[in-house]
Design an enzyme around this catalytic site. Structure first.
Site, mmCIF file in Angstrom:
data_model
loop_
_atom_site.group_PDB
_atom_site.id
_atom_site.type_symbol
_atom_site.label_atom_id
_atom_site.label_comp_id
_atom_site.label_asym_id
_atom_site.label_seq_id
_atom_site.Cartn_x
_atom_site.Cartn_y
_atom_site.Cartn_z
ATOM 1 N N ARG A 14 71.822 -25.177 11.262
ATOM 2 C CA ARG A 14 70.789 -26.366 10.858
ATOM 3 C C ARG A 14 69.855 -26.492 11.822
ATOM 4 O O ARG A 14 68.841 -27.331 11.600
ATOM 5 C CB ARG A 14 71.561 -27.567 10.724
ATOM 6 C CG ARG A 14 72.569 -27.349 9.314
ATOM 7 C CD ARG A 14 73.201 -28.643 9.153
ATOM 8 N NE ARG A 14 74.693 -28.901 9.938
ATOM 9 C CZ ARG A 14 75.261 -29.848 9.974
ATOM 10 N NH1 ARG A 14 74.823 -30.952 9.630
ATOM 11 N NH2 ARG A 14 76.439 -29.833 10.634
ATOM 12 N N LYS A 21 73.541 -21.786 19.959
ATOM 13 C CA LYS A 21 73.272 -23.193 20.181
ATOM 14 C C LYS A 21 73.437 -23.597 21.465
ATOM 15 O O LYS A 21 72.722 -24.398 21.996
ATOM 16 C CB LYS A 21 74.229 -23.859 19.130
ATOM 17 C CG LYS A 21 73.875 -25.365 18.986
ATOM 18 C CD LYS A 21 74.391 -26.088 18.018
ATOM 19 C CE LYS A 21 75.778 -26.330 17.865
ATOM 20 N NZ LYS A 21 76.022 -27.285 17.014
ATOM 21 N N GLN A 71 83.541 -12.707 20.919
ATOM 22 C CA GLN A 71 83.979 -13.029 19.467
ATOM 23 C C GLN A 71 83.005 -12.236 18.531
ATOM 24 O O GLN A 71 82.271 -12.825 18.291
ATOM 25 C CB GLN A 71 84.133 -14.460 19.138
ATOM 26 C CG GLN A 71 85.138 -14.617 17.789
ATOM 27 C CD GLN A 71 85.077 -16.476 17.667
ATOM 28 O OE1 GLN A 71 83.817 -16.998 17.584
ATOM 29 N NE2 GLN A 71 86.121 -16.807 16.842
ATOM 30 N N GLY A 76 87.174 -18.829 13.601
ATOM 31 C CA GLY A 76 87.778 -20.319 13.975
ATOM 32 C C GLY A 76 87.846 -20.455 15.278
ATOM 33 O O GLY A 76 87.754 -19.474 16.225
ATOM 34 N N GLY A 139 87.786 -33.730 13.746
ATOM 35 C CA GLY A 139 89.443 -33.712 13.379
ATOM 36 C C GLY A 139 89.946 -35.027 13.813
ATOM 37 O O GLY A 139 89.616 -35.483 15.106
ATOM 38 N N ASN A 227 74.226 -31.023 16.078
ATOM 39 C CA ASN A 227 74.014 -30.162 14.880
ATOM 40 C C ASN A 227 72.702 -29.943 14.411
ATOM 41 O O ASN A 227 72.377 -28.978 13.721
ATOM 42 C CB ASN A 227 74.849 -30.724 13.739
ATOM 43 C CG ASN A 227 76.451 -30.480 14.266
ATOM 44 O OD1 ASN A 227 76.910 -29.625 14.692
ATOM 45 N ND2 ASN A 227 77.305 -31.610 13.691
ATOM 46 N N ARG A 332 50.927 -22.545 42.626
ATOM 47 C CA ARG A 332 51.715 -21.421 42.356
ATOM 48 C C ARG A 332 52.596 -20.843 43.236
ATOM 49 O O ARG A 332 52.569 -21.401 44.348
ATOM 50 C CB ARG A 332 51.013 -20.156 41.645
ATOM 51 C CG ARG A 332 50.204 -20.479 40.274
ATOM 52 C CD ARG A 332 49.037 -19.754 39.975
ATOM 53 N NE ARG A 332 49.663 -18.405 39.893
ATOM 54 C CZ ARG A 332 48.844 -17.108 40.048
ATOM 55 N NH1 ARG A 332 47.598 -17.225 39.999
ATOM 56 N NH2 ARG A 332 49.850 -16.166 39.853
ATOM 57 N N LYS A 350 48.027 -19.825 45.519
ATOM 58 C CA LYS A 350 48.985 -18.970 45.123
ATOM 59 C C LYS A 350 49.672 -18.241 46.360
ATOM 60 O O LYS A 350 48.798 -17.437 47.049
ATOM 61 C CB LYS A 350 48.891 -17.879 44.125
ATOM 62 C CG LYS A 350 50.018 -17.074 43.731
ATOM 63 C CD LYS A 350 49.269 -15.982 43.150
ATOM 64 C CE LYS A 350 49.515 -14.593 44.198
ATOM 65 N NZ LYS A 350 49.298 -13.321 44.022
ATOM 66 N N ARG A 439 23.671 -11.926 52.658
ATOM 67 C CA ARG A 439 23.070 -12.280 51.218
ATOM 68 C C ARG A 439 21.412 -11.575 51.488
ATOM 69 O O ARG A 439 21.268 -11.641 52.450
ATOM 70 C CB ARG A 439 23.080 -13.701 50.851
ATOM 71 C CG ARG A 439 22.411 -14.517 52.019
ATOM 72 C CD ARG A 439 22.824 -16.014 51.633
ATOM 73 N NE ARG A 439 22.378 -16.927 52.694
ATOM 74 C CZ ARG A 439 22.605 -18.365 52.982
ATOM 75 N NH1 ARG A 439 23.566 -18.519 52.387
ATOM 76 N NH2 ARG A 439 21.878 -18.663 54.046
HETATM 77 C C1 UD1 Z 1 86.231 -28.533 16.231
HETATM 78 C C2 UD1 Z 1 87.726 -29.217 16.125
HETATM 79 C C3 UD1 Z 1 87.673 -30.632 15.670
HETATM 80 C C4 UD1 Z 1 86.830 -31.395 16.850
HETATM 81 C C5 UD1 Z 1 85.452 -30.890 16.961
HETATM 82 C C6 UD1 Z 1 84.733 -31.696 17.992
HETATM 83 C C7 UD1 Z 1 88.992 -27.378 15.322
HETATM 84 C C8 UD1 Z 1 89.414 -26.621 14.200
HETATM 85 N N1 UD1 Z 1 88.231 -28.405 15.170
HETATM 86 O O1 UD1 Z 1 85.771 -28.908 15.032
HETATM 87 O O2 UD1 Z 1 88.759 -31.283 15.704
HETATM 88 O O3 UD1 Z 1 86.806 -32.730 16.174
HETATM 89 O O4 UD1 Z 1 85.384 -29.473 17.339
HETATM 90 O O5 UD1 Z 1 83.348 -31.169 18.230
HETATM 91 O O6 UD1 Z 1 88.962 -26.797 16.045
HETATM 92 N N2 UD1 Z 1 83.302 -21.634 17.609
HETATM 93 C C9 UD1 Z 1 83.444 -20.369 18.252
HETATM 94 N N3 UD1 Z 1 84.053 -19.656 17.252
HETATM 95 C C10 UD1 Z 1 84.495 -19.939 15.976
HETATM 96 C C11 UD1 Z 1 84.496 -21.265 15.579
HETATM 97 C C12 UD1 Z 1 83.922 -22.416 16.714
HETATM 98 O O7 UD1 Z 1 83.268 -19.931 19.358
HETATM 99 O O8 UD1 Z 1 84.871 -18.992 15.381
HETATM 100 C C13 UD1 Z 1 82.914 -22.641 18.611
HETATM 101 C C14 UD1 Z 1 81.521 -23.333 18.477
HETATM 102 O O9 UD1 Z 1 80.402 -22.758 18.688
HETATM 103 C C15 UD1 Z 1 81.709 -24.809 18.978
HETATM 104 C C16 UD1 Z 1 83.125 -24.921 19.148
HETATM 105 O O10 UD1 Z 1 83.721 -23.764 18.955
HETATM 106 O O11 UD1 Z 1 81.269 -24.554 20.369
HETATM 107 C C17 UD1 Z 1 83.542 -25.981 18.256
HETATM 108 O O12 UD1 Z 1 83.502 -25.431 16.753
HETATM 109 P P1 UD1 Z 1 82.891 -26.240 15.680
HETATM 110 O O13 UD1 Z 1 82.495 -25.354 14.493
HETATM 111 O O14 UD1 Z 1 81.642 -27.031 15.786
HETATM 112 O O15 UD1 Z 1 83.888 -27.058 15.405
HETATM 113 P P2 UD1 Z 1 84.337 -28.333 14.388
HETATM 114 O O16 UD1 Z 1 84.493 -27.552 12.917
HETATM 115 O O17 UD1 Z 1 83.232 -29.267 14.711
HETATM 116 CA CA CA Z 2 81.286 -29.329 16.063
#
Ligand code: UD1
Ligand code: CA
Length: 465
Positions: A14, A21, A71, A76, A139, A227, A332, A350, A439
Site C-alpha cells: 500500500r 517496508k 522466508q 504467515g 489480533g 501501512n 564536504r 572538501k 600573469r
Molecule cells: C499481526 C498479528 C496480530 C497483531 C499484529 C500487530 C499474526 C497472525 N497476527 O497481524 O495479532 O495484532 O501483527 O501488528 O501474527 N511477516 C513476515 N512473513 C509473513 C507474514 C508477516 O515476515 O509471512 C512479518 C511482516 O512483515 C510484519 C510482521 O510479520 O513485520 C507482522 O505481519 P503483518 O502481516 O503485519 O501481521 P498482521 O496481519 O498485521
Molecule cells: Ca500489521
C-alpha cells in the site's frame, strides 16, 4: 541467553514502495534500525532478522552484524519464525523475543518489563498487549476466566463479540526458546487466511499445559506500525516531536520547530539555538553557545562551542570553536575547520584542514588542501586538485595572503607568509615570504575604442551595423 527474532519480510504494497517496508525511514534511520536499537538497549544478546521481499536491501543494511533467515514464501508470521529454526536451535536455553520490524516505537523499557513478568510468572509465552480505542485490524486478546490469556483471534477470524475487545496484540512476544521450537512444529494454517499464525502458539501452549501470560503496556505507541504513506508520515511526526522535546528538556533553544528534523543519535549541548529548516543527522554533536540555521543540513559532524552556521551543508567533518560559516557554504567530508575560522558565502571545502583564524570569505574552492593559520583567501581562489586522472594536495603555510582569482595547481606548496598576485596560476612551490606573480604584462592601446566604435559613440541612437 536472551535473543530476538525480528520479522522484516514485509513488502508494504500500500506504500507503493520498492524496498522492504522495514527499510522505510523514520527520521534518519529505517524502522528496522529503531527495532534493533530497542532490542539492544533491552540487552538481547543475539538478533536474527527474517527477510523476504528484496532481502538484499536488508542484508546490505545489516552488513553482517546480525543473523538473517530468508522466508522465500509469505505463509504467515508463524511460518516466518520457523525460518529462523537454525538460529533458535543454536541457543535453546533462555528466551526469545519475537517482534515486527515495522513497529518502530517498541521500546527497551517495554521489552525489559515484559521479560521480567515472563520469567517471574514462568510463562512459555508472554504477549505484549495494549488497549486501543480503535482496535480494528489487530489480533484481539481473549482473556481467560482467571484473567490470564486464552487465545489471540485475528480480525478476519473474530466473531462480532470478539471484535469489540479493545485489548490487542502488539505483535511482540517473549517465548521460552525451547517451548517456541516445540509450539512452532504444531502450527497449522487452518484459519481465514490460510496462514501459519504465530498467534496460535498461545492456544497451543495452554492446551499442552504450559503457562501463557500478558504484559499490558500503557505505552500504546509500541503498537504503531505503518501501512500507508500517511501512517508513515504520522510516525515520523511523532518521532520528530519526541526528539525535539528531549532536546528542549536538555536546554536547547528552538526559535520555532518548522522544518527542524533532528536524528535519533544527534547530541546538542544546552544554550545552543536551532533555527528553522535545520536538519541534523547521524552522529552529529554540537557544543553549547552555537547558533545553527536557518537552512542547514548537518550530518556526522562535530561542532565546537559558540559556532555560527547559516545556510550551511556539512558532512562527516569537524568544526572547532568560534567558527563562523555561511551563508551558502558546502563543507564536504573529511574537512577539519579549526578554531576562529571564518568561511563566507559560496565557498566549498572538501577533505581539507583549515588552520586557526583563517578567512575564506567568498566564492572559493578549497579541496584536498592543508591550510595553515591566519591565511587570507581572496575572492575566487581555486585549489585545482584534479587533473582528470588523480587528485593531489595543496599546502598553504601560515599567514599566506592569496590574491583574488588565484589558481593553485596541485601538487603545490606555498611556504609561510607567501603572497600570490591576483589572477595568478601557481604551478610551482613558492618559498617563505615570497610574492608569486604569474600573469601577462598589461598592454594599454590608447584611443582603441574611439577608432573601433566611432559610429556608435558619436552618432546618437543609430542602430549598430
Ligand atoms: C499481526 C498479528 C496480530 C497483531 C499484529 C500487530 C499474526 C497472525 N497476527 O497481524 O495479532 O495484532 O501483527 O501488528 O501474527 N511477516 C513476515 N512473513 C509473513 C507474514 C508477516 O515476515 O509471512 C512479518 C511482516 O512483515 C510484519 C510482521 O510479520 O513485520 C507482522 O505481519 P503483518 O502481516 O503485519 O501481521 P498482521 O496481519 O498485521
Ligand atoms: Ca500489521
Amino acid at each position: 541467553m536472551n535473543q530476538a527474532i525480528i520479522l522484516a519480510g514485509g513488502h508494504g504494497k500500500r506504500m507503493k514502495a520498492d524496498i522492504p517496508k522495514p527499510m522505510l525511514q523514520i527520521l534518519d534511520i529505517p524502522m528496522l534500525g529503531w527495532v534493533i536499537r530497542a532490542c539492544k538497549e533491552a540487552g538481547t544478546e543475539k538478533i536474527c532478522v527474517v527477510t523476504g521481499y528484496k532481502a538484499e536491501y536488508i542484508e546490505h543494511y545489516l552488513n553482517g552484524k546480525y543473523d538473517t533467515a530468508l522466508q522465500s514464501e509469505r505463509l504467515g508470521t508463524g511460518h516466518a519464525v520457523m525460518q529462523a529454526e537454525k538460529f533458535l536451535s543454536e541457543n535453546k536455553d533462555g528466551n526469545t523475543l519475537v517482534l515486527c520490524g515495522d513497529a518502530p516505537f517498541m521500546d527497551a523499557e517495554t521489552i525489559s518489563s515484559a521479560l521480567e513478568l515472563h520469567t517471574a510468572q514462568n510463562n512459555a509465552v508472554t504477549v505484549i498487549t495494549a488497549e486501543l480505542e480503535k482496535p480494528y485490524g489487530y489480533g484481539r486478546i481473549v482473556r481467560s476466566e482467571t484473567d490470564g490469556i486464552a487465545a489471540i483471534v485475528e480480525e478476519k477470524d473474530a466473531s462480532s463479540a470478539q471484535k469489540k475487545i479493545k485489548e490487542v496484540n502488539s505483535g511482540a512476544y517473549w517465548f521460552r526458546t525451547a517451548d517456541l521450537i516445540e509450539l512452532l512444529s504444531k502450527l497449522t494454517p487452518q484459519n481465514a487466511q490460510g496462514e501459519y499464525y504465530l498467534t496460535d502458539t498461545i492456544k497451543l501452549a495452554i492446551e499442552s499445559g504450559r503457562r501463557a501470560g500478558v504484559y499490558l503496556t500503557e505505552n500504546t505507541d509500541v503498537i504503531l506500525g505503518a501501512n500507508t504513506r500517511k501512517d508513515l508520515l504520522m510516525l515520523r511526526e511523532k518521532a520528530r516531536k519526541n526528539i525535539l522535546e528531549k532536546h528542549m528538556e536538555n536546554g536547547v533553544d528552538f526559535i520555532c520547530t518548522e522544518g527542524v528534523v533532528i536524528g535519533t543519535d544527534v547530541e546538542i549541548e544546552a544554550g545552543t539555538v536551532i533555527q528553522p529548516n535545520t536538519i541534523l543527522k547521524g552522529r552529529t554533536k554540537i557544543a553549547g553557545g552555537c547558533n545553527i540555521g536557518p537552512n542547514c543540513v548537518i550530518e556526522n559532524t562535530v561542532i565546537g562551542e559558540r559556532c555560527m552556521l547559516n545556510a550551511v551543508q556539512a558532512y562527516d567533518s569537524v568544526i572547532e570553536n568560534n567558527v563562523k560559516i555561511g551563508p551558502f557554504v558546502h563543507i564536504r567530508p573529511n574537512s577539519h575547520i579549526k578554531s576562529g575560522v571564518k568561511i563566507g558565502d559560496f565557498v566549498e571545502v572538501k577533505n581539507s584542514v583549515i588552520g586557526e583564524q583563517t578567512s575564506v570569505a567568498h566564492l572559493t574552492y578549497v579541496g584536498d588542501s592543508d591550510v595553515g593559520k591566519k591565511v587570507n583567501f581572496g575572492c575566487g581562489t581555486v585549489t585545482v586538485n584534479y587533473d582528470g586522472v588523480s587528485k593531489q594536495r595543496c599546502e598553504i603555510g601560515d599567514n599566506c595572503f592569496i590574491g583574488c582569482n588565484t589558481n593553485l595547481i596541485a601538487p603545490v606548496k606555498l611556504g609561510t607568509g607567501v603572497y600570490t598576485a591576483a589572477g595568478s596560476t601557481i604551478t610551482k612551490d613558492v618559498p617563505d615570504y615570497a610574492l608569486a606573480v604569474e600573469r601577462g604584462q598589461l598592454k594599454v592601446r590608447e584611443g582603441y575604442s574611439l577608432r573601433k566604435l566611432k559610429d556608435r559613440l558619436f552618432s546618437g541612437d543609430k542602430e549598430k551595423k
